[in-house]
Structures are given as structure tokens and as C-alpha cells.
Design a protein around this motif. Structure first.
Motif, PDB file in Angstrom:
ATOM      1  N   PRO A   6      40.573  43.567  58.302  1.00 15.29           N
ATOM      2  CA  PRO A   6      41.364  43.712  56.840  1.00 15.29           C
ATOM      3  C   PRO A   6      42.541  42.901  56.756  1.00 15.29           C
ATOM      4  N   CYS A   7      42.576  41.692  57.685  1.00 14.59           N
ATOM      5  CA  CYS A   7      43.793  41.001  57.547  1.00 14.59           C
ATOM      6  C   CYS A   7      43.756  39.956  56.249  1.00 14.59           C
ATOM      7  N   PRO A   8      44.973  39.340  55.898  1.00 14.38           N
ATOM      8  CA  PRO A   8      44.860  38.687  54.732  1.00 14.38           C
ATOM      9  C   PRO A   8      43.946  37.497  54.832  1.00 14.38           C
ATOM     10  N   ARG A   9      42.990  37.043  53.817  1.00 13.35           N
ATOM     11  CA  ARG A   9      42.167  36.102  53.891  1.00 13.35           C
ATOM     12  C   ARG A   9      42.557  34.805  53.961  1.00 13.35           C
ATOM     13  N   TRP A  10      42.028  33.986  54.935  1.00 14.84           N
ATOM     14  CA  TRP A  10      42.109  32.610  54.809  1.00 14.84           C
ATOM     15  C   TRP A  10      41.196  31.987  53.800  1.00 14.84           C
ATOM     16  N   LYS A  11      41.838  30.895  53.082  1.00 14.83           N
ATOM     17  CA  LYS A  11      40.970  30.263  52.196  1.00 14.83           C
ATOM     18  C   LYS A  11      39.723  29.694  52.945  1.00 14.83           C
ATOM     19  N   SER A  12      38.637  30.056  52.084  1.00 16.56           N
ATOM     20  CA  SER A  12      37.372  29.699  52.683  1.00 16.56           C
ATOM     21  C   SER A  12      37.215  28.374  52.543  1.00 16.56           C
ATOM     22  N   ALA A  13      37.031  27.445  53.568  1.00 18.77           N
ATOM     23  CA  ALA A  13      36.598  26.179  53.693  1.00 18.77           C
ATOM     24  C   ALA A  13      35.754  25.848  54.585  1.00 18.77           C
ATOM     25  N   SER A  14      36.275  24.848  55.534  1.00 19.23           N
ATOM     26  CA  SER A  14      35.432  24.456  56.624  1.00 19.23           C
ATOM     27  C   SER A  14      35.313  25.461  57.505  1.00 19.23           C
ATOM     28  N   GLY A 335      48.564  37.796  36.788  1.00 18.78           N
ATOM     29  CA  GLY A 335      49.340  36.741  37.365  1.00 18.78           C
ATOM     30  C   GLY A 335      48.681  36.223  38.618  1.00 18.78           C
ATOM     31  N   PRO A 336      49.057  35.122  39.066  1.00 23.45           N
ATOM     32  CA  PRO A 336      48.353  34.333  40.233  1.00 23.45           C
ATOM     33  C   PRO A 336      48.536  35.129  41.541  1.00 23.45           C
ATOM     34  N   LYS A 337      47.652  34.833  42.560  1.00 20.03           N
ATOM     35  CA  LYS A 337      47.886  35.236  43.818  1.00 20.03           C
ATOM     36  C   LYS A 337      48.578  33.892  44.296  1.00 20.03           C
ATOM     37  N   ILE A 338      49.433  34.125  45.615  1.00 23.55           N
ATOM     38  CA  ILE A 338      49.934  32.900  46.003  1.00 23.55           C
ATOM     39  C   ILE A 338      49.685  32.747  47.571  1.00 23.55           C
ATOM     40  N   TRP A 339      49.895  31.286  48.015  1.00 22.05           N
ATOM     41  CA  TRP A 339      49.583  31.069  49.506  1.00 22.05           C
ATOM     42  C   TRP A 339      50.804  30.816  50.070  1.00 22.05           C
ATOM     43  N   ALA A 340      51.014  31.520  51.293  1.00 25.62           N
ATOM     44  CA  ALA A 340      51.954  31.257  52.205  1.00 25.62           C
ATOM     45  C   ALA A 340      51.339  31.276  53.762  1.00 25.62           C
ATOM     46  N   HIS A 341      51.991  30.111  54.369  1.00 26.68           N
ATOM     47  CA  HIS A 341      51.598  29.998  55.770  1.00 26.68           C
ATOM     48  C   HIS A 341      50.229  30.217  56.115  1.00 26.68           C
ATOM     49  N   GLY A 342      49.333  29.433  55.119  1.00 30.19           N
ATOM     50  CA  GLY A 342      47.928  29.403  55.618  1.00 30.19           C
ATOM     51  C   GLY A 342      47.173  30.830  54.644  1.00 30.19           C
ATOM     52  N   TYR A 343      47.861  31.720  54.341  1.00 26.25           N
ATOM     53  CA  TYR A 343      47.038  33.099  53.905  1.00 26.25           C
ATOM     54  C   TYR A 343      47.292  33.152  52.254  1.00 26.25           C
ATOM     55  N   GLU A 344      46.294  33.714  52.226  1.00 28.83           N
ATOM     56  CA  GLU A 344      46.300  34.095  50.428  1.00 28.83           C
ATOM     57  C   GLU A 344      47.137  35.560  50.461  1.00 28.83           C
ATOM     58  N   LEU A 345      48.077  35.821  49.560  1.00 28.12           N
ATOM     59  CA  LEU A 345      48.911  37.008  49.361  1.00 28.12           C
ATOM     60  C   LEU A 345      48.741  37.316  47.891  1.00 28.12           C
ATOM     61  N   GLN A 346      48.895  38.629  47.667  1.00 26.68           N
ATOM     62  CA  GLN A 346      48.703  39.044  46.409  1.00 26.68           C
ATOM     63  C   GLN A 346      49.755  38.601  45.124  1.00 26.68           C
ATOM     64  N   GLY A 347      51.109  38.333  45.693  1.00 26.53           N
ATOM     65  CA  GLY A 347      51.839  37.646  44.546  1.00 26.53           C
ATOM     66  C   GLY A 347      52.321  38.909  43.660  1.00 26.53           C
ATOM     67  N   PRO A 348      53.357  38.537  42.894  1.00 21.46           N
ATOM     68  CA  PRO A 348      54.029  39.508  41.981  1.00 21.46           C
ATOM     69  C   PRO A 348      52.851  39.814  40.673  1.00 21.46           C
ATOM     70  N   VAL A 349      52.882  40.963  40.241  1.00 20.46           N
ATOM     71  CA  VAL A 349      52.120  41.501  39.061  1.00 20.46           C
ATOM     72  C   VAL A 349      52.775  40.756  37.931  1.00 20.46           C
ATOM     73  N   LYS A 350      51.908  39.800  37.209  1.00 20.79           N
ATOM     74  CA  LYS A 350      52.285  39.233  35.851  1.00 20.79           C
ATOM     75  C   LYS A 350      51.321  39.550  34.846  1.00 20.79           C
ATOM     76  N   GLY A 351      51.439  38.557  34.134  1.00 22.02           N
ATOM     77  CA  GLY A 351      50.030  38.573  33.207  1.00 22.02           C
ATOM     78  C   GLY A 351      50.110  39.731  32.129  1.00 22.02           C
ATOM     79  N   ILE A 352      49.089  40.216  31.491  1.00 20.50           N
ATOM     80  CA  ILE A 352      49.045  41.183  30.616  1.00 20.50           C
ATOM     81  C   ILE A 352      49.240  42.633  31.216  1.00 20.50           C
ATOM     82  N   ILE A 353      49.075  42.788  32.347  1.00 24.40           N
ATOM     83  CA  ILE A 353      49.137  43.999  33.146  1.00 24.40           C
ATOM     84  C   ILE A 353      50.660  44.507  33.345  1.00 24.40           C
ATOM     85  N   GLN A 354      51.468  43.192  33.744  1.00 19.97           N
ATOM     86  CA  GLN A 354      53.032  43.554  33.746  1.00 19.97           C
ATOM     87  C   GLN A 354      53.509  43.969  32.388  1.00 19.97           C
ATOM     88  N   GLN A 355      53.052  43.633  31.400  1.00 20.92           N
ATOM     89  CA  GLN A 355      53.738  43.789  30.024  1.00 20.92           C
ATOM     90  C   GLN A 355      53.583  45.256  29.787  1.00 20.92           C
TER      91      GLN A 355
END
Ligand SMILES: Cc1cc2nc3c(=O)[nH]c(=O)nc-3n(C[C@H](O)[C@H](O)[C@H](O)COP(=O)(O)OP(=O)(O)OC[C@H]3O[C@@H](n4cnc5c(N)ncnc54)[C@H](O)[C@@H]3O)c2cc1C
Length: 366
Positions: A6-14, A335-355
């Protein structure tokens, strides 16, 4: 039993493919006359060891686990539309993966990574809920709804495979936990994002929580009607909303949703049929509303609010909003997810749901 990851997902690539460790040993050169004897002995020994290792490894090779790729084979392909296909795969050799699947189903929304062997790259795909489970028995096979991206490496590779072809995959990877207390979900899905929505429905609806009936509302957006052929919304639509998540859309005239009298199960796409079956199996616990870009119908705050009010009025203990789909769709909704230290994180809630200024809701972007 496999360990879920259940760890944060690495960007799938090579993909790093483990290579067999090679051991070299230096030996004194044998006399010429005995070389053939030794060569024959070494060859026979190597063949014997190889056969033994293969016989020991063959069942393990198809054992689904999050670390190494397991060997599956494609057993059928069912076209859903001009771009989407349901793939059914099963272990290439005897393997009891049912307990691994079941553990994932009890935990939350999950995926596996498919490998493209020539390019050594991997992509994540979401198993559809098992169909045979209604007979009380889990199955070894897994089904996937996969969209062929005209320029995508792995999805094009998968769509080129013939029945019987080998497929390598690893997992399960838990993307979003759905705890047993969750009994109200609003699932906002775009395109093949319906696969995790079907998972969420399957996971939550088969749980009985002290006599309470969990509820799920699915809002499913597609660019084309062919991807959700025969789908009739539970909530009648009134006026078309003003904006779309899809930034490049033209403005076609609004095409009305087909009426139920014009559609039958014969005209229903495979996924729409599965949604109908779920509704029949859990009456009053699941609603589905369809939105189609080419019909000029789009998910807006109005539909989201209506679902939220419905779940709130059912006094759900724990409520979730899950958004799944293409990147632009998720960005627009939450709102967008964010990348930090090679991990994809949820990022703050934005977009129409934030409204909507929601409190006491867990919001998850897939
Ligand atoms: C957890 C999870 C679950 C998923 N489940 C599913 C599922 O059930 N079904 C499903 O269909 N998909 C699913 N996906 C999406 C899937 O993993 C792939 O992303 C998708 O199939 C595209 O992969 P691809 O290799 O075919 O395309 P890619 O080769 O990755 O290309 C994707 C797009 O990017 C563009 N592109 C690539 N490289 C460049 C570049 N250098 N510059 C500009 N554009 C570029 C391509 O033209 C293409 O349009 C899931 C994703 C995640 C993260």
C-alpha cells in the motif's frame, strides 16, 4: 500469500528485470582424451538441474506477487468499443492466486503492473470484479478494461496480443484503501476510470455492516457514447452544464440520451451491462449517471452536490469521494496529484470539488 504493497506509487516506467545470477568457476584444464566425457557429464548435469529448477519454478512463476513478474496468459478478448477491450487472463501454469486476490479485494481499490517485454516498461491496470463470484467461488482469472491509446506503448502492445499469448504482471498494488467503516461513496469516473469504480462498488456492497446498506453513486463521463452504449442515467438530465473537463472539445449540438424504451440489454456495452447487474443485485444501493462529451453532457457541481446530499441523508458513517480517470479529468475535478522525491502524492484538493467546501469527506484521486 502475497504481501500487499500500500505504499505510494512510483511512476510506472522502465522496469528492472532481475537477471539470473551467474557463477563462474575456474577449473584446471582436463586431459584431452577425457574432455568429451566431462563435457557430456556437465551437459547432462546442467540439463538435469535445469529440468529440476523448471519443474520447481513453473508453479511459482505464475504466483502473483508485488516483487517479481508472474506469468499469465491471455485467454480471451472482448471488444467493448472501437478503442476499449476487456482482456481476460489466467496464470500460465497452476498457481493458487485466489487468496492474494481476495486479500486485495478486502483492502481496497487495487491494480497490477503489466510488462511490455521488448521495451522493458510497465503500466498499471485495474482488475474488474470477478463475475463468477456470484456462484460463491473465486476464480483464478482476472479481467481488465483497457483503452488502446493510439500512441501508447503498452496499451497498443496489449491490443496486438493474440489469445494464448503470455503476459507478465506483478502486484497487487493497493491504490486506495476502503476501510470497513466506509458506507457511502461518490465515485467520479472518466473513461476507463470506471474499472476502479466497479471495484469500489464490489468491495463495499458485498460488505454487510450491522444491517446498514452501504450506498455508492457513480458519475461516469465518456468522450463517446460507444464506450457506454445503452447506459441510461438514474437521474434525468435537465439543462446541459456550462463547462467540460475536456479542454479541446468542440461544441456539438446536444444529443439527447437514448430513452430506455430504445435500448435493451442487447444494445448495452459490456460495462454498462455489469453496472445494470450490480443495480439488480443491490437494489437501491447503487446509482449510475452517464455523461457523454459528444452528447454535450458533462459532470458539474450540480450532480456532485445531489449525490453528496443523498449520501449525507443516509447518515453514512464514513464517506468518500473517489475521482479516477485521465490526468486532465482528475485535475479538473479535484486538482492535480503532485510528485515529490519520486513518489506520486495526493496533493491538495482543488478543482470543482474544492469549491463545494466539503468537510468530513475523505477525498481520493486515483
Ligand atoms: C493505478 C492505475 C490504474 C490504471 N488502470 C487502467 C485500466 O484499468 N485501464 C486502462 O486502460 N488504463 C489504466 N491505467 C492507465 C495505464 O496505466 C496507462 O497509462 C495507459 O494504458 C497508457 O499507457 P501506454 O503505455 O499505452 O501509453 P504511453 O506510452 O504511456 O503514452 C501515453 C500518452 O502519452 C503520450 N506520450 C508518450 N510519450 C510522450 C512524449 N515524450 N511527449 C508527448 N506525449 C507523449 C502518448 O502519445 C500517449 O498518448 C491505469 C493507470 C494507473 C496509474
Amino acid at each position: 500469500m502475497s504481501v500487499l504493497c500500500p505504499c505510494p506509487r512510483w511512476k510506472s516506467a522502465s522496469v528492472s528485470i532481475p537477471t539470473a545470477a551467474r557463477r563462474y568457476s575456474s577449473v584446471a584444464a582436463p586431459p584431452k582424451r577425457r574432455v568429451w566425457v566431462r563435457l557430456a557429464a556437465v551437459t547432462l548435469a546442467a540439463a538435469g538441474i535445469g529440468a529440476y529448477v523448471r519443474s520447481r519454478q513453473e508453479p511459482l512463476d505464475a504466483h502473483l506477487n508485488p516483487v517479481s513478474f508472474a506469468r499469465y496468459k491471455l485467454i480471451s478478448r472482448e471488444p467493448v468499443s472501437s478503442t476499449n477491450t476487456i482482456f481476460t487472463v489466467e496464470p500460465a501454469s497452476p498457481a493458487d492466486n485466489r487468496e492474494t486476490y481476495e486479500l486485495a479485494w478486502q483492502t481496497g481499490v487495487w491494480s497490477v503492473m503489466f510488462k511490455q517485454p521488448q521495451l522493458q516498461i510497465g503500466r498499471d491496470y485495474t482488475p474488474l470484479p470477478p463475475r463468477e463470484e456470484r456462484d460463491g467461488a473465486q476464480t483464478e482469472s482476472l479481467r481488465f478494461l483497457i483503452r488502446r491509446d493510439p500512441h501508447g506503448e503498452v496499451s497498443r502492445y496489449l491490443h496486438r496480443l493474440q489469445e494464448g499469448s503470455r503476459i507478465e504482471m506483478r502486484g497487487p498494488q493497493v491504490e486506495c484503501e476502503i476501510s470497513p467503516e466506509v458506507n457511502g461513496i461518490l465515485f467520479i469516473a472518466g473513461g476507463t476510470g470506471i474499472a476502479p469504480a466497479l471495484q469500489a462498488a464490489y468491495i463495499m456492497l458485498r460488505r454487510t455492516i450491522q444491517g446498514k446498506s452501504p450506498k455508492i453513486h457513480i458519475l461516469w463521463a465518456n468522450r463517446k457514447r460507444e464506450d457506454c452504449a445503452g447506459g441510461i442515467s438514474d437521474t434525468p438530465k435537465t439543462a446541459p452544464p456550462k463547462s467540460s473537463w475536456w479542454p479541446f472539445r468542440s461544441s456539438p449540438a446536444r444529443v439527447p440520451e437514448p430513452s430506455s424504451s430504445l435500448t435493451s440489454s442487447v444494445n448495452q456495452g459490456a460495462i454498462v451491462r455489469e453496472l445494470h447487474e450490480l443495480k439488480a443485485r443491490y437494489p437501491g444501493q447503487i446509482t449510475v449517471d452517464y455523461f457523454v462529451d459528444e452528447e454535450n453532457t458533462f459532470i458539474s457541481t450540480k450532480e456532485i452536490k445531489a449525490c453528496i446530499e443523498s449520501i449525507q441523508s443516509s447518515s453514512a458513517d464514513k464517506k468518500m469521494i473517489i475521482v479516477s480517470g485521465p490526468e486532465g479529468f482528475i485535475n479538473y475535478m479535484a486538482g492535480p496529484k503532485i510528485w515529490a522525491h519520486g513518489y506520486e502524492l495526493q496533493g491538495p484538493v482543488k478543482g470543482i470539488i474544492q469549491q463545494l467546501g466539503l468537510k468530513e469527506w475523505e477525498i481520493w484521486k486515483l
